[in-house]
Scaffold this motif. Sequence first.
Motif, PDB file in Angstrom:
ATOM      1  N   ILE A  70      88.178  33.561  36.485  1.00 35.89           N
ATOM      2  CA  ILE A  70      89.241  34.424  37.005  1.00 35.89           C
ATOM      3  C   ILE A  70      90.612  33.895  36.576  1.00 35.89           C
ATOM      4  O   ILE A  70      91.496  34.679  36.210  1.00 35.89           O
ATOM      5  N   GLN A 112      91.142  35.057  33.136  1.00 42.68           N
ATOM      6  CA  GLN A 112      91.545  36.468  33.139  1.00 42.68           C
ATOM      7  C   GLN A 112      93.013  36.599  33.549  1.00 42.68           C
ATOM      8  O   GLN A 112      93.759  37.386  32.967  1.00 42.68           O
ATOM      9  N   HIS A 160      94.569  40.065  43.786  1.00 46.38           N
ATOM     10  CA  HIS A 160      93.890  40.889  42.785  1.00 46.38           C
ATOM     11  C   HIS A 160      92.422  41.017  43.143  1.00 46.38           C
ATOM     12  O   HIS A 160      91.814  40.053  43.623  1.00 46.38           O
ATOM     13  N   TRP A 182      89.091  41.670  41.171  1.00 46.58           N
ATOM     14  CA  TRP A 182      88.443  41.733  39.854  1.00 46.58           C
ATOM     15  C   TRP A 182      87.016  42.209  40.055  1.00 46.58           C
ATOM     16  O   TRP A 182      86.329  41.725  40.961  1.00 46.58           O
ATOM     17  N   TRP A 237      84.868  41.454  33.104  1.00 45.23           N
ATOM     18  CA  TRP A 237      85.779  41.382  34.241  1.00 45.23           C
ATOM     19  C   TRP A 237      86.952  42.324  34.014  1.00 45.23           C
ATOM     20  O   TRP A 237      87.643  42.242  33.006  1.00 45.23           O
ATOM     21  N   LYS A 238      87.162  43.229  34.982  1.00 40.72           N
ATOM     22  CA  LYS A 238      88.268  44.184  34.926  1.00 40.72           C
ATOM     23  C   LYS A 238      89.074  44.079  36.221  1.00 40.72           C
ATOM     24  O   LYS A 238      88.503  43.925  37.310  1.00 40.72           O
ATOM     25  N   LEU A 239      90.380  44.202  36.094  1.00 40.43           N
ATOM     26  CA  LEU A 239      91.237  44.208  37.269  1.00 40.43           C
ATOM     27  C   LEU A 239      91.191  45.596  37.883  1.00 40.43           C
ATOM     28  O   LEU A 239      91.557  46.582  37.246  1.00 40.43           O
TER      29      LEU A 239
END
Length: 158
Positions: A26, A29, A136, A138, A145-147
């Motif tokens: 994370i 990211q 955030h 995720w 991994w996308k926000l």
Amino acid sequence: MKTLFLIFFIGLSNLLYSQSDLYKTILSQDSLLFQVGFNTCDIGQFERLLSEQFEFFHDKGGISDKTKFLYDLRNGLCKSPGTYQSRRELIPGSAQVFPLYENGKLYGAIQYGEHRFYETIEGNPERFASTAKFTHVWILENGIWKLNKGLSYDHQAE
């Protein structure tokens, strides 16, 4: 008793190891989002990292979906790189990551932290602009991994 302790210790070690790996993932990211995306106005980086369901909640700027968020970056913060540039710095030690599971399977993570923002206006020396807190969410989408959600709040110009 020794066997029970050993099973507990191995389970705890695996949990701590996986949480450590998740933390590193994370934070990686986060670095792509801010060091590459935000600090250099790389809109493509945001496009790759944001979920199609992305929602952003800002205590000063309101609510945005992915389309509005990208539009605002292109036509605001990143419109005139020579005239205005913003830089974000994660406050060391502030980042926390919490795993999200469904039926024992990792599907996402909550990231909390605090950051500082600096700005450079028309070639003048960089100056401190504000601090803020962020949260955030995720989500793993097809193994990537996308926000999914971003909350930016408690902005303070100290």
